[in-house]
Write a protein that holds these residues in place. Structure first.
Motif, PDB file in Angstrom:
ATOM      1  N   THR A  67      -2.388  -1.231   4.658  1.00 31.97           N
ATOM      2  CA  THR A  67      -2.264  -1.867   5.979  1.00 31.97           C
ATOM      3  C   THR A  67      -1.469  -3.163   5.824  1.00 31.97           C
ATOM      4  OG1 THR A  67      -4.281  -3.175   5.658  1.00 31.97           O
ATOM      5  CG2 THR A  67      -4.542  -1.079   6.836  1.00 31.97           C
ATOM      6  N   GLY A  68      -1.079  -3.717   6.950  1.00 31.54           N
ATOM      7  CA  GLY A  68      -0.455  -5.040   6.933  1.00 31.54           C
ATOM      8  C   GLY A  68      -1.453  -6.105   6.510  1.00 31.54           C
ATOM      9  N   THR A  69      -2.692  -5.926   6.906  1.00 35.50           N
ATOM     10  CA  THR A  69      -3.742  -6.875   6.522  1.00 35.50           C
ATOM     11  C   THR A  69      -3.914  -6.892   5.005  1.00 35.50           C
ATOM     12  OG1 THR A  69      -4.832  -6.386   8.621  1.00 35.50           O
ATOM     13  CG2 THR A  69      -6.143  -7.533   6.962  1.00 35.50           C
ATOM     14  N   ALA A  70      -3.868  -5.715   4.398  1.00 34.40           N
ATOM     15  CA  ALA A  70      -3.971  -5.638   2.933  1.00 34.40           C
ATOM     16  C   ALA A  70      -2.768  -6.324   2.279  1.00 34.40           C
ATOM     17  CB  ALA A  70      -4.057  -4.183   2.482  1.00 34.40           C
ATOM     18  N   ALA A  71      -1.598  -6.181   2.874  1.00 28.85           N
ATOM     19  CA  ALA A  71      -0.408  -6.852   2.337  1.00 28.85           C
ATOM     20  C   ALA A  71      -0.616  -8.370   2.348  1.00 28.85           C
ATOM     21  CB  ALA A  71       0.830  -6.478   3.140  1.00 28.85           C
ATOM     22  N   LEU A  72      -1.190  -8.880   3.444  1.00 33.98           N
ATOM     23  CA  LEU A  72      -1.462 -10.325   3.539  1.00 33.98           C
ATOM     24  C   LEU A  72      -2.475 -10.759   2.482  1.00 33.98           C
ATOM     25  CD1 LEU A  72      -1.510 -10.463   7.411  1.00 33.98           C
ATOM     26  CD2 LEU A  72      -0.105 -11.969   5.991  1.00 33.98           C
ATOM     27  N   HIS A  73      -3.515  -9.970   2.332  1.00 30.97           N
ATOM     28  CA  HIS A  73      -4.542 -10.263   1.323  1.00 30.97           C
ATOM     29  C   HIS A  73      -3.905 -10.332  -0.072  1.00 30.97           C
ATOM     30  CE1 HIS A  73      -8.630  -8.824  -0.566  1.00 30.97           C
ATOM     31  NE2 HIS A  73      -8.248  -9.998  -1.001  1.00 30.97           N
ATOM     32  N   LEU A  92      -2.397 -19.464  17.303  1.00 30.16           N
ATOM     33  CA  LEU A  92      -1.994 -18.394  18.210  1.00 30.16           C
ATOM     34  C   LEU A  92      -1.383 -17.252  17.403  1.00 30.16           C
ATOM     35  CD1 LEU A  92      -1.844 -17.547  21.195  1.00 30.16           C
ATOM     36  CD2 LEU A  92       0.512 -18.366  21.207  1.00 30.16           C
ATOM     37  N   THR A  93      -2.247 -16.355  16.980  1.00 27.31           N
ATOM     38  CA  THR A  93      -1.817 -15.181  16.228  1.00 27.31           C
ATOM     39  C   THR A  93      -2.918 -14.146  16.314  1.00 27.31           C
ATOM     40  OG1 THR A  93      -1.212 -14.320  14.039  1.00 27.31           O
ATOM     41  CG2 THR A  93      -2.752 -16.128  14.064  1.00 27.31           C
ATOM     42  N   PHE A  94      -2.599 -12.915  15.947  1.00 25.47           N
ATOM     43  CA  PHE A  94      -3.635 -11.930  15.721  1.00 25.47           C
ATOM     44  C   PHE A  94      -4.504 -12.443  14.563  1.00 25.47           C
ATOM     45  CE2 PHE A  94      -4.687  -7.603  13.816  1.00 25.47           C
ATOM     46  CZ  PHE A  94      -5.690  -7.347  14.727  1.00 25.47           C
ATOM     47  N   VAL A  95      -5.776 -12.078  14.554  1.00 21.32           N
ATOM     48  CA  VAL A  95      -6.737 -12.652  13.623  1.00 21.32           C
ATOM     49  C   VAL A  95      -6.506 -12.242  12.160  1.00 21.32           C
ATOM     50  CG1 VAL A  95      -8.493 -10.818  13.818  1.00 21.32           C
ATOM     51  CG2 VAL A  95      -9.211 -13.198  13.415  1.00 21.32           C
ATOM     52  N   GLU A 180       5.014 -15.462   4.610  1.00 22.26           N
ATOM     53  CA  GLU A 180       5.398 -15.094   5.977  1.00 22.26           C
ATOM     54  C   GLU A 180       4.597 -13.897   6.462  1.00 22.26           C
ATOM     55  OE1 GLU A 180       9.748 -14.736   7.104  1.00 22.26           O
ATOM     56  OE2 GLU A 180       9.851 -14.861   4.938  1.00 22.26           O
ATOM     57  N   ASP A 181       4.037 -14.012   7.646  1.00 23.73           N
ATOM     58  CA  ASP A 181       3.498 -12.840   8.324  1.00 23.73           C
ATOM     59  C   ASP A 181       4.606 -12.336   9.251  1.00 23.73           C
ATOM     60  OD1 ASP A 181       2.372 -11.035  10.091  1.00 23.73           O
ATOM     61  OD2 ASP A 181       0.430 -12.044  10.134  1.00 23.73           O
ATOM     62  N   ALA A 182       5.328 -11.329   8.753  1.00 19.47           N
ATOM     63  CA  ALA A 182       6.457 -10.778   9.510  1.00 19.47           C
ATOM     64  C   ALA A 182       6.080  -9.427  10.121  1.00 19.47           C
ATOM     65  CB  ALA A 182       7.673 -10.644   8.596  1.00 19.47           C
ATOM     66  N   THR A 183       4.783  -9.224  10.316  1.00 21.95           N
ATOM     67  CA  THR A 183       4.290  -7.913  10.759  1.00 21.95           C
ATOM     68  C   THR A 183       4.813  -7.522  12.146  1.00 21.95           C
ATOM     69  OG1 THR A 183       2.311  -9.006  11.579  1.00 21.95           O
ATOM     70  CG2 THR A 183       2.160  -7.990   9.411  1.00 21.95           C
ATOM     71  N   GLU A 184       5.196  -8.522  12.942  1.00 18.73           N
ATOM     72  CA  GLU A 184       5.682  -8.223  14.287  1.00 18.73           C
ATOM     73  C   GLU A 184       7.195  -8.423  14.378  1.00 18.73           C
ATOM     74  OE1 GLU A 184       3.391 -10.648  16.975  1.00 18.73           O
ATOM     75  OE2 GLU A 184       1.489  -9.878  16.226  1.00 18.73           O
ATOM     76  N   ALA A 185       7.797  -8.734  13.269  1.00 26.40           N
ATOM     77  CA  ALA A 185       9.167  -9.252  13.337  1.00 26.40           C
ATOM     78  C   ALA A 185      10.156  -8.538  12.429  1.00 26.40           C
ATOM     79  CB  ALA A 185       9.163 -10.748  13.032  1.00 26.40           C
ATOM     80  N   ASN A 209       1.496   0.444  16.701  1.00 28.54           N
ATOM     81  CA  ASN A 209       2.186  -0.265  17.782  1.00 28.54           C
ATOM     82  C   ASN A 209       3.242  -1.245  17.278  1.00 28.54           C
ATOM     83  OD1 ASN A 209       0.761  -2.398  16.821  1.00 28.54           O
ATOM     84  ND2 ASN A 209      -0.356  -2.836  18.699  1.00 28.54           N
ATOM     85  N   LYS A 210       3.563  -1.228  15.999  1.00 29.40           N
ATOM     86  CA  LYS A 210       4.555  -2.168  15.472  1.00 29.40           C
ATOM     87  C   LYS A 210       5.974  -1.597  15.638  1.00 29.40           C
ATOM     88  CE  LYS A 210       1.514  -5.169  14.749  1.00 29.40           C
ATOM     89  NZ  LYS A 210       0.678  -5.491  13.625  1.00 29.40           N
ATOM     90  N   ILE A 211       6.967  -2.334  15.178  1.00 31.36           N
ATOM     91  CA  ILE A 211       8.366  -1.925  15.384  1.00 31.36           C
ATOM     92  C   ILE A 211       8.619  -0.527  14.818  1.00 31.36           C
ATOM     93  CG2 ILE A 211      10.791  -2.486  14.893  1.00 31.36           C
ATOM     94  CD1 ILE A 211       9.744  -4.640  16.580  1.00 31.36           C
ATOM     95  N   GLY A 216      -0.565   3.980   9.837  1.00 33.06           N
ATOM     96  CA  GLY A 216      -1.139   2.702   9.398  1.00 33.06           C
ATOM     97  C   GLY A 216      -0.469   2.405   8.081  1.00 33.06           C
ATOM     98  N   GLY A 217      -0.197   1.149   7.826  1.00 33.20           N
ATOM     99  CA  GLY A 217       0.455   0.826   6.563  1.00 33.20           C
ATOM    100  C   GLY A 217       1.021  -0.574   6.585  1.00 33.20           C
ATOM    101  N   GLY A 218       1.438  -1.024   5.438  1.00 29.18           N
ATOM    102  CA  GLY A 218       2.019  -2.355   5.349  1.00 29.18           C
ATOM    103  C   GLY A 218       2.879  -2.476   4.108  1.00 29.18           C
TER     104      GLY A 218
HETATM  105  C1  LIG Z   1      -0.549  -6.190  13.235  1.00 35.44           C
HETATM  106  C2  LIG Z   1      -0.666  -7.525  12.657  1.00 35.44           C
HETATM  107  C3  LIG Z   1      -1.246  -7.726  11.387  1.00 35.44           C
HETATM  108  C4  LIG Z   1      -1.989  -6.683  10.627  1.00 35.44           C
HETATM  109  O1  LIG Z   1      -1.366  -5.512  10.385  1.00 35.44           O
HETATM  110  P1  LIG Z   1      -2.242  -4.179  10.210  1.00 35.44           P
HETATM  111  O2  LIG Z   1      -1.247  -3.213   9.666  1.00 35.44           O
HETATM  112  O3  LIG Z   1      -2.754  -3.798  11.559  1.00 35.44           O
HETATM  113  O4  LIG Z   1      -3.340  -4.456   9.256  1.00 35.44           O
HETATM  114  C5  LIG Z   1      -1.215  -9.000  10.851  1.00 35.44           C
HETATM  115  N1  LIG Z   1      -0.690 -10.042  11.531  1.00 35.44           N
HETATM  116  C6  LIG Z   1      -0.178  -9.897  12.763  1.00 35.44           C
HETATM  117  C7  LIG Z   1       0.404 -11.100  13.429  1.00 35.44           C
HETATM  118  C8  LIG Z   1      -0.164  -8.641  13.378  1.00 35.44           C
HETATM  119  O5  LIG Z   1       0.328  -8.521  14.600  1.00 35.44           O
END
Ligand SMILES: *Cc1c(COP(=O)(O)O)cnc(C)c1O
Length: 398
Positions: A67-73, A92-95, A180-185, A209-211, A216-218
């Motif tokens: 997931t993207g969350t795992a990538a951040l971790h 102001l971000t997703f949690v 960088e959290d580039a998950t939306e960018a 719902n991402k680009i 699911g993935g990151g």
């Molecule tokens: C979607 C999102 C994530 C997490 O990504 P997942 O793949 O859903 O775990 C992290 N940060 C932001 C800003 C997001 O929008």
């Protein structure tokens, strides 16, 4: 533009906020995985997907994650963020990025958003680091908490880049990592450099719902050989001797599967078309809503190129005649799905006690913001229906 992707879970007459576009080689590549038996985390599509994404961003390495969350971790771990360290993050971000900070035992320090772009405010970040922190014992410490400040985590929300140069300069000065959290960018640019190749390490998400999506993935991308190797090691259970099961570190099972990566490769092949569609959607809405009093279109800074992930407007209650939530309900009754921005993270139960430095405009943005339907495959008729409804539901449109 064509109508929704076949199979997308959308009821007739409904316009969803954002659904994936599955129109390329997804079926073919997934079938290839199934036919050859390469379904799990080993397999050619994983490395191909990593290469494609890393090359696109100009990064040396990509490490695909579950997931993207795992990538951040994983990014925070390889960046050396340790228990009781502090990480600066926008309120102001997703949690998810904030949770990732806690996964490694560190603490978020919340920063304000900036009024024009709604991204992390670089002036307040600089002011916090310069005035509220002190250099002691070869590291930067927060004067209030006494904790070591280790990293800055700019999330490029909604696809628009954070104004990162001033933050990068401070990070170099104070020896902070920039994650960088580039998950939306994915596909966005900052001063013509790709977002995701600005800091030390960046994270992407391929949630539905991402680009682009893999279901699911990151992915974590970086130029640092040692960080990439460490991330690959940690995401695969930290196997030092895979035959004798020797592990010198606590690992994670956080690798993307070949099946998912196969979808990712097919999605990456379509990325430019997706980005062009997103841009066209944004242009349409901005033109169409320009005359609606009380609706403020999102702005692209002169130095920015947004990925236009979620097209989000601000609704002024007085000028528009109803607030963002009333508009959300009214559009919902017409089958049009919209969504507010995230609840300010520094007000969420797990984070109320954490420090928030001069967070002054996030609440206002949260109150006024509403994201409009903007699937890559949204039809022209649907766009017209949404814009028409926003116009009609306004004070002057009745
Ligand atoms: C979607 C999102 C994530 C997490 O990504 P997942 O793949 O859903 O775990 C992290 N940060 C932001 C800003 C997001 O929008």
């Amino acid at each position: 533009m064509e109508p929704y992707a076949p199979g997308a879970p959308v009821a007739a007459g409904q316009i969803p906020l954002a659904v994936p576009e599955i129109r390329g080689n997804e079926w073919r590549y997934v079938k290839d995985c199934l036919d050859t038996g390469w379904v799990s985390t080993a397999g050619g599509y994983v490395t191909r997907f990593e290469r494609m994404v890393a090359d696109r961003l100009g990064c040396r390495h990509g490490v695909a994650t579950v997931t993207g969350t795992a990538a951040l971790h994983m990014a925070l771990l390889v960046a050396g963020v340790a228990p009781d360290d502090e990480v600066l993050v926008s309120a102001l971000t997703f949690v998810a990025p904030v949770n990732a900070i806690r996964y490694v035992g560190a603490w978020p320090v919340f920063m304000d958003a900036e009024a024009v772009t709604w991204e992390m405010d670089p002036e307040k970040v600089a002011a916090f680091l310069d005035r509220k922190c002190v250099w002691r014992d070869g590291a930067l410490h927060n004067r209030l908490t006494g904790r070591r400040v280790r990293a800055v985590l700019p999330a490029h929300i909604l696809g628009h880049p954070v104004d990162l140069d001033p933050i990068l300069a401070r990070a170099r000065q104070y020896e902070l990592a920039v994650v960088e959290d580039a998950t939306e960018a994915l596909g966005a640019r900052y001063r013509s450099r790709p977002v995701g190749h600005l800091g030390d390490v960046a994270c992407l998400s391929f949630n539905a719902n991402k680009i682009i999506t893999t279901g699911g993935g990151g992915m974590l991308v970086t130029d640092r050989d040692d960080w990439a190797a460490r991330a690959a090691y940690l995401t695969t259970q930290a196997k030092d001797d895979p035959v004798e099961y020797v592990h010198h570190a606590i690992g994670y099972n956080a690798r993307l599967t070949n099946l998912q990566a196969a979808v990712g490769v097919a999605q990456m092949e379509q990325l430019d078309a997706f980005l062009a569609a997103k841009q066209e959607i944004a242009r349409y809405y901005t033109d169409r809503l320009a005359g609606v009093a009380g609706v403020t279109a999102p702005r692209e800074a002169p130095w920015a190129q947004s990925s236009w992930w979620l097209y989000t407007v601000l609704v002024d209650r007085t000028a528009y005649g109803r607030d963002s939530r009333a508009l959300m309900r009214a559009l919902g009754e017409e089958g049009i799905q919209t969504r507010p921005l995230w609840h300010p993270v520094h007000r969420l139960r797990p984070y109320r006690e954490c420090q928030a430095y001069r967070v002054e405009i996030v609440d206002r943005l949260h109150e006024a913001a509403l994201s409009l339907p903007c699937s890559v495959g949204i039809s022209q008729a649907a766009l017209e229906r949404v814009a028409g409804a926003v116009e009609r539901l306004s004070k002057s449109g009745a």
